[in-house]
Enzyme design. Structure first.
Site, PDB file in Angstrom:
ATOM      1  N   TRP A 102       8.154  25.937   5.002  1.00  0.00           N
ATOM      2  CA  TRP A 102       9.264  25.737   4.059  1.00  0.00           C
ATOM      3  C   TRP A 102      10.381  26.762   4.236  1.00  0.00           C
ATOM      4  O   TRP A 102      11.565  26.424   4.132  1.00  0.00           O
ATOM      5  CB  TRP A 102       8.763  25.716   2.614  1.00  0.00           C
ATOM      6  CG  TRP A 102       8.011  24.442   2.333  1.00  0.00           C
ATOM      7  CD1 TRP A 102       6.691  24.319   2.028  1.00  0.00           C
ATOM      8  CD2 TRP A 102       8.532  23.099   2.373  1.00  0.00           C
ATOM      9  NE1 TRP A 102       6.357  22.990   1.876  1.00  0.00           N
ATOM     10  CE2 TRP A 102       7.455  22.223   2.085  1.00  0.00           C
ATOM     11  CE3 TRP A 102       9.788  22.542   2.629  1.00  0.00           C
ATOM     12  CZ2 TRP A 102       7.606  20.837   2.042  1.00  0.00           C
ATOM     13  CZ3 TRP A 102       9.933  21.162   2.591  1.00  0.00           C
ATOM     14  CH2 TRP A 102       8.857  20.325   2.293  1.00  0.00           C
ATOM     15  N   ASP A 172      12.521  30.617  -3.093  1.00  0.00           N
ATOM     16  CA  ASP A 172      12.010  29.265  -3.278  1.00  0.00           C
ATOM     17  C   ASP A 172      10.635  29.413  -3.931  1.00  0.00           C
ATOM     18  O   ASP A 172       9.678  29.849  -3.290  1.00  0.00           O
ATOM     19  CB  ASP A 172      11.900  28.564  -1.922  1.00  0.00           C
ATOM     20  CG  ASP A 172      11.307  27.153  -2.033  1.00  0.00           C
ATOM     21  OD1 ASP A 172      10.935  26.739  -3.147  1.00  0.00           O
ATOM     22  OD2 ASP A 172      11.221  26.469  -0.984  1.00  0.00           O
ATOM     23  N   LYS A 196       5.501  20.249  -8.245  1.00  0.00           N
ATOM     24  CA  LYS A 196       4.264  20.957  -7.920  1.00  0.00           C
ATOM     25  C   LYS A 196       3.651  21.500  -9.214  1.00  0.00           C
ATOM     26  O   LYS A 196       2.497  21.291  -9.502  1.00  0.00           O
ATOM     27  CB  LYS A 196       4.500  22.115  -6.944  1.00  0.00           C
ATOM     28  CG  LYS A 196       5.376  21.806  -5.716  1.00  0.00           C
ATOM     29  CD  LYS A 196       4.879  20.688  -4.869  1.00  0.00           C
ATOM     30  CE  LYS A 196       5.763  20.198  -3.732  1.00  0.00           C
ATOM     31  NZ  LYS A 196       6.548  21.099  -2.955  1.00  0.00           N
TER      32      LYS A 196
HETATM   33  C1  LIG Z   1       7.559  20.812  -1.788  1.00  0.00           C
HETATM   34  C2  LIG Z   1       8.352  21.984  -1.394  1.00  0.00           C
HETATM   35  C3  LIG Z   1       9.691  21.873  -0.974  1.00  0.00           C
HETATM   36  C4  LIG Z   1      10.385  20.537  -0.851  1.00  0.00           C
HETATM   37  O1  LIG Z   1      10.697  20.031  -2.112  1.00  0.00           O
HETATM   38  P1  LIG Z   1      11.533  18.668  -2.272  1.00  0.00           P
HETATM   39  O2  LIG Z   1      11.629  18.562  -3.749  1.00  0.00           O
HETATM   40  O3  LIG Z   1      10.726  17.595  -1.615  1.00  0.00           O
HETATM   41  O4  LIG Z   1      12.841  18.849  -1.617  1.00  0.00           O
HETATM   42  C5  LIG Z   1      10.373  23.022  -0.648  1.00  0.00           C
HETATM   43  N1  LIG Z   1       9.802  24.228  -0.739  1.00  0.00           N
HETATM   44  C6  LIG Z   1       8.516  24.379  -1.126  1.00  0.00           C
HETATM   45  C7  LIG Z   1       7.922  25.747  -1.183  1.00  0.00           C
HETATM   46  C8  LIG Z   1       7.757  23.264  -1.464  1.00  0.00           C
HETATM   47  O5  LIG Z   1       6.480  23.409  -1.856  1.00  0.00           O
END
Ligand SMILES: *Cc1c(COP(=O)(O)O)cnc(C)c1O
Length: 360
Positions: A102, A172, A196
């Site tokens: 990511w 993030d 999540k």
């Molecule tokens: C799932 C995830 C993403 C992507 O998220 P989207 O909502 O599909 O754009 C980005 N960063 C992390 C750490 C993730 O777990």
């Protein structure tokens, strides 16, 4: 069919109490004769729901007023573009820490907008560790430093908040926000997709420090200009109202459970139990440096990858869903976010023991 234990990495399991509440509210929200889905985002009912969600979130994390909270569309991946477009200002470089899938996606997208300086990387270990703060080398005058607090696919999680001095820190936190306390005052911006740890897909949380507003580049899409969104308070365009309402119910439940410190205790206990089973005999293997193992996403390998499908299929038949690893990682991955109770982890551990007996 009864509800199964859902170990999906995302969209992930939601608290059963929240789903029941949504079901009860669905046709007629609090006697108003309509569903939240059908309400104007400018009406007092929705504005009340949104204001309470924001209040509860501020209380949970401890977010002071000079941080602004946005609930946007476009997902966490959208933020990979919107962050440089909003924060670069007149600077040409941003720093990124590379720890896996990511964070790599983030820095690749940022390269469309600026020079990306890699301040630290986990590559030397095949992305199985978090590079120590002492190894980080920031560039001369970066607009910000970006990192991914929990790599959802490989299961590598930061156990510390990086210190970047005066340079704004951007994180993030898509897969670990609200799972452990953190000090927002150390950050310039934190973002997270809801699906999540705190809601359904369709809404992305951005928490941004006020002094970072007002720098968006001209080409930044207006709906993703943080300053414009802050100025219009939910009303610049239609926000994802139904996911915001569900996120609000999750925040309310986390407060009722005793807040993030209490939730963290449960998460530590769940993760310890699962890693203890993985480490028990050597049949299962997790490749991540022990100190950097994720509490949220627990990947592991079987002695032979041909067993992966058997494991996942047998688990599914026993009500343990979505255990197959990500296609780039293979193996098995159990995601045990806030909403996964200890009983789900117990059921998985019992299945793992039995599987090992039969195939070990
Ligand atoms: C799932 C995830 C993403 C992507 O998220 P989207 O909502 O599909 O754009 C980005 N960063 C992390 C750490 C993730 O777990």
């Amino acid at each position: 069919m009864a509800r199964a234990w859902n170990f999906c990495p995302g969209p992930a399991t939601l608290p059963e109490e929240v789903l029941s509440r949504v079901q009860a509210d669905l046709l007629d929200w609090q006697g108003k004769g309509l569903s939240v889905m059908e309400m104007s985002h400018r009406g007092e009912e929705f504005l009340g729901i949104a204001a309470k969600a924001e209040r509860d979130l501020r209380q949970l994390i401890g977010i002071p007023e000079h941080y602004k909270i946005l609930f946007l569309q476009g997902g966490a991946m959208g933020q990979n573009a919107f962050i440089p477009l909003n924060l670069l200002g007149d600077r040409a470089t941003a720093d990124y820490v590379s720890t896996g899938h990511w964070s790599t996606k983030s820095l690749e997208e940022a390269r469309k907008y600026c020079n990306v300086h890699i301040a630290a990387s986990g590559e030397s270990s095949g992305f199985t560790h978090v590079p120590a703060q002492s190894e980080w080398q920031l560039s001369q005058d970066p607009a910000y430093v970006h990192y991914c607090a929990n790599e959802t696919i490989s299961g590598v999680e930061f156990s510390f908040t990086p210190d970047t001095g005066k340079v704004p820190l951007v994180a993030d936190m898509s897969s670990n926000i609200l799972s452990r306390p953190f000090d927002i005052n150390r950050f310039g911006l934190v973002y997270a997709g809801a699906q999540k740890n705190f809601g359904p897909s369709g809404v992305t949380l951005v928490i941004v420090r006020e002094d970072l507003l007002g720098k968006a580049r001209r080409e930044c899409p207006t709906v993703f200009n943080y300053t414009v969104q802050v100025e219009h308070e939910w009303a610049f365009n239609t926000p994802p109202t139904f996911p915001i309402y569900i996120a609000g119910l999750v925040f309310e439940r986390l407060l009722a459970l005793g807040g993030i410190a209490e939730v963290e205790k449960r998460n530590i206990a769940k993760a310890q139990k699962l890693y203890a089973e993985i480490d028990r005999t050597g049949f299962y293997k997790n490749k991540i440096r022990v100190a950097d193992r994720s509490r949220m996403n627990v990947p592991f390998y079987l002695p032979n990858e041909k067993l992966d499908d058997t494991f996942a299929a047998e688990a599914k038949s026993q009500g343990l869903l979505n255990l197959k690893g990500h296609k780039v990682a293979g193996g098995i991955r159990a995601s045990i976010y806030n909403a996964m109770p200890m009983a789900g982890v117990d059921a998985l551990v019992a299945f793992m023991r039995d599987f090992e007996k039969r195939y070990g």
